[in-house]
Scaffold this motif. Structure first.
Motif, PDB file in Angstrom:
ATOM      1  N   ALA A  45     -19.207  76.339  41.082  1.00 33.80           N
ATOM      2  CA  ALA A  45     -17.521  76.470  40.994  1.00 33.80           C
ATOM      3  C   ALA A  45     -17.063  75.405  41.416  1.00 33.80           C
ATOM      4  O   ALA A  45     -17.461  74.444  42.501  1.00 33.80           O
ATOM      5  CB  ALA A  45     -17.206  77.736  41.249  1.00 33.80           C
TER       6      ALA A  45
ATOM      7  N   ASP B 283     -11.054  75.572  39.376  1.00 32.77           N
ATOM      8  CA  ASP B 283     -11.423  76.920  39.006  1.00 32.77           C
ATOM      9  C   ASP B 283     -10.303  77.896  39.554  1.00 32.77           C
ATOM     10  O   ASP B 283     -10.201  78.861  39.099  1.00 32.77           O
ATOM     11  CB  ASP B 283     -12.783  77.435  39.077  1.00 32.77           C
ATOM     12  CG  ASP B 283     -13.765  76.332  38.414  1.00 32.77           C
ATOM     13  OD1 ASP B 283     -13.320  76.080  37.347  1.00 32.77           O
ATOM     14  OD2 ASP B 283     -14.714  76.393  39.030  1.00 32.77           O
TER      15      ASP B 283
ATOM     16  N   GLY C 163     -10.359  73.573  34.731  1.00 38.14           N
ATOM     17  CA  GLY C 163     -10.904  74.598  35.549  1.00 38.14           C
ATOM     18  C   GLY C 163     -11.299  75.897  34.447  1.00 38.14           C
ATOM     19  O   GLY C 163     -10.719  75.840  33.583  1.00 38.14           O
ATOM     20  N   LYS C 164     -12.073  76.709  35.104  1.00 38.06           N
ATOM     21  CA  LYS C 164     -12.294  78.050  34.511  1.00 38.06           C
ATOM     22  C   LYS C 164     -12.090  79.036  35.407  1.00 38.06           C
ATOM     23  O   LYS C 164     -12.590  78.867  36.490  1.00 38.06           O
ATOM     24  CB  LYS C 164     -13.794  77.950  33.909  1.00 38.06           C
ATOM     25  CG  LYS C 164     -14.310  76.745  32.791  1.00 38.06           C
ATOM     26  CD  LYS C 164     -13.458  76.865  31.738  1.00 38.06           C
ATOM     27  CE  LYS C 164     -13.943  75.829  30.677  1.00 38.06           C
ATOM     28  NZ  LYS C 164     -13.105  75.724  29.392  1.00 38.06           N
TER      29      LYS C 164
ATOM     30  N   VAL D 236     -20.080  80.687  35.134  1.00 40.65           N
ATOM     31  CA  VAL D 236     -18.816  79.879  34.950  1.00 40.65           C
ATOM     32  C   VAL D 236     -18.720  78.701  34.203  1.00 40.65           C
ATOM     33  O   VAL D 236     -17.798  78.799  33.102  1.00 40.65           O
ATOM     34  CB  VAL D 236     -18.198  79.628  36.421  1.00 40.65           C
ATOM     35  CG1 VAL D 236     -16.679  79.032  36.276  1.00 40.65           C
ATOM     36  CG2 VAL D 236     -18.263  80.923  37.385  1.00 40.65           C
ATOM     37  N   HIS D 237     -19.528  78.068  34.622  1.00 36.43           N
ATOM     38  CA  HIS D 237     -19.697  76.726  33.751  1.00 36.43           C
ATOM     39  C   HIS D 237     -21.313  76.653  33.080  1.00 36.43           C
ATOM     40  O   HIS D 237     -22.003  76.811  33.805  1.00 36.43           O
ATOM     41  CB  HIS D 237     -19.535  75.429  34.586  1.00 36.43           C
ATOM     42  CG  HIS D 237     -18.362  75.491  35.447  1.00 36.43           C
ATOM     43  ND1 HIS D 237     -17.288  74.954  34.718  1.00 36.43           N
ATOM     44  CD2 HIS D 237     -17.897  75.830  36.569  1.00 36.43           C
ATOM     45  CE1 HIS D 237     -16.045  75.224  35.435  1.00 36.43           C
ATOM     46  NE2 HIS D 237     -16.409  75.492  36.689  1.00 36.43           N
TER      47      HIS D 237
END
Length: 549
Positions: free
Chosen positions: A426, A430, A458-459, A472-473
């Motif tokens: 992360a 994010d 970002g997520k 997340v990614h």
């Protein structure tokens, strides 16, 4: 308990301003919202090393932070940028620093960058600010601490959505009012007013108390708050109250190599360092502790005592804020996120930067008995910085892990699974999408207040904070970094680094971070196909984010 408990360092989870620019300071008609959504407390430490907290094995007592981590989630694979303002730009915008205005930290001198978008050296208006978006969503917005995203009112916190703020414009000394870069007194802004501070000023204490005042003043109005507490500790110059320093007298008399080994062993015990890791070599060109004179050892140990006092005080004042939140019944509905803005500082700018060295000679008394006082000015240098990183190579202002891989954790009784280590990759980009999720609001997309803006890169971390097994990614995702010629890019377990300190000898280096988190085995000669693919990806990153040249 679900989530990531043991393995670390892997890409997975296991158990001067342009005043004609628009301003976002216009008061919006924020709705009155019953306080069901969480308050949000964002805490950023300055130049804190990965191994400086008790939870990571440090000898420095940080019981308040440790307690939050024990009941929260430790993010062991979290990345910031190489230095202060680029990280803060990414934090406030959710996108790359080269898009958000901090492709450089100061107005550019490179002709190719002058006047180019992304090189304004302030948080530009191609992005929507975190504070604006949360204010629009009905949050009270407060800031105390280091801004470093614009020196004018038009580019300051008020212009970007903070209702109340007291800031150090670009960083400052910690005790009293002297400027960190001289001459004279450091500039602060109280709201929109330019002010200086008195001799009894201590940044960590003052910022905490001011934030408590902000929250208390609006308590009971039915709106949640967003509080951004951007401490300047433990950034140089090293200064702390005498009583704080004396707590650590004698702790570091056996030197920086001994401290490194103690922390390294403890991090192995805690599972933050692989069992077969051999540790990092001493800093090249630096004297061993036993080669120093007794007087030099005494001075060097004192520097680390001051640094430890600054970290300990950071923890103590965070504890005071937590105690306050509990006293008003707000703690259980406050989402807390803590991070450092980059790795530890290993440079001796007090000696090697001519302007700062001249100021230090004029302003300060660096005799042993005065070290740590308001009129002293020292930095702890590369050997203690090595012990601050421990697990990672190099330090701030580089693309190596020691510069960008930072301590971070999240805490909330229901939004975060407690007592868990999360090793999902992360980044600081994010955080904004995560906060927007918790605030139950959306990013405006391509337009905000009549102007075009950039999307977030970002997520949201919301899902993985609740269920750490969630990614997340994906493996195809990549993140790049660049500052003053230092470069890095990571995709999955693979990372390339360009070390600008090598000058004409610099070349891309390739590392597998899962196998080699300490970046000691350069695979560029053995993995040519992988290296070329990563370099190609770097060129894509460079083009997408407008790097100049």
């Amino acid at each position: 308990m679900a989530g990531c408990i043991f393995a670390a360092f892997i890409f997975g989870c296991q158990k001067t301003a342009e005043l004609e620019q628009p301003s976002d300071s216009l008061d919006s008609a924020a709705p009155s919202v019953l306080m069901k959504r969480p308050n949000i407390l964002l805490i950023v430490a300055d130049d804190l090393g990965y191994a400086d907290l008790g939870v990571f094995g440090s000898e420095i007592p940080t019981p308040n932070i440790d307690a939050l981590v024990k009941n929260g989630m430790l993010l062991t694979n979290f990345y910031a940028n190489m230095a202060c303002s680029p990280t803060r730009a990414m934090l406030m915008s959710g996108t790359d620093s080269h898009l958000a205005g901090l492709g450089v930290m100061n107005p550019p001198q490179n002709p190719a960058q002058i006047g180019q978008p992304g090189y304004e050296a302030y948080l530009n208006f191609r992005v929507a600010s975190m504070a604006n978006l949360l204010k629009d969503a009905g949050y009270r917005t407060y800031m105390a601490g280091k801004w470093h995203l614009g020196e004018t009112v038009e580019t300051g916190p008020r212009a970007r959505g903070f209702e109340k703020s007291f800031i150090s414009i670009d960083g400052a000394a910690h005790l009293g009012g002297l400027s960190w870069d001289g001459p004279g007194l450091a500039p602060y802004r109280d709201g929109e007013d330019l002010v200086t501070v008195g001799d009894d000023f201590y940044t960590t204490r003052f910022y905490t108390n001011r934030m408590i005042e902000y929250i208390e003043a609006d308590r009971g109005d039915g709106q949640p708050f967003f509080a951004y507490l951007a401490y300047t500790a433990p950034h140089w110059p090293l200064q702390a109250p005498r009583a704080s320093i004396e707590k650590f007298k004698g702790w570091y008399d056996d030197g920086y190599e001994a401290l490194y080994q103690r922390r390294f062993s403890r991090m192995k015990e805690l599972g933050f360092v692989p069992e077969d890791a051999e540790g990092l070599p001493p800093v090249e060109g630096q004297p061993a502790w036993q080669e120093l004179t007794e007087e030099r050892q005494r001075i060097e140990a004192r520097k680390m005592e001051i640094y430890a006092a600054m970290v300990s005080d950071l923890d103590a004042y965070i504890g005071e804020l937590i105690t306050y939140l509990k006293s008003i019944g707000a703690f259980d509905n406050t989402f807390i996120f803590f991070m450092s803005d980059n790795g530890p500082e290993d440079k001796r700018r007090d000696l090697n930067n001519p302007a700062i060295a001249e100021w230090v000679a004029a302003c300060c008394d660096n005799s042993y008995d005065n070290l740590g006082d308001a009129d002293s000015y020292v930095m702890y240098g590369p050997n203690w910085a090595r012990a601050s990183s421990v697990a990672f190579y190099r330090a701030k202002s580089t693309g190596f892990e020691g510069g960008i891989h930072v301590p971070a954790f999240a805490h909330h009784p229901t939004l975060v699974e407690g007592g868990v280590r999360n090793d999902r990759f992360a980044t600081v980009m994010d955080i904004l999408p995560t906060f927007l999720d918790f605030a139950e609001t959306d990013h405006p997309g391509a337009a905000y207040r009549g102007r075009s803006i950039l999307p977030m890169k970002g997520k949201s971390l919301a899902a993985t904070l609740k269920a750490p097994e969630k990614t997340v990614h994906d493996e195809a995702a990549y993140v790049g970094w660049e500052l003053y010629g230092h470069r890095a890019l990571r995709q999955g377990d693979w990372k390339i680094v360009w070390d600008a300190a090598k000058g004409d000898d610099a070349a891309w280096e390739l590392y597998n971070i899962a196998d080699d988190p300490q970046e000691q085995n350069n695979l560029s000669g053995n993995e040519r196909e992988r290296l070329n693919a990563m370099i190609s990806l770097w060129e894509t990153y460079r083009e997408e984010n407008g790097l100049k040249p």
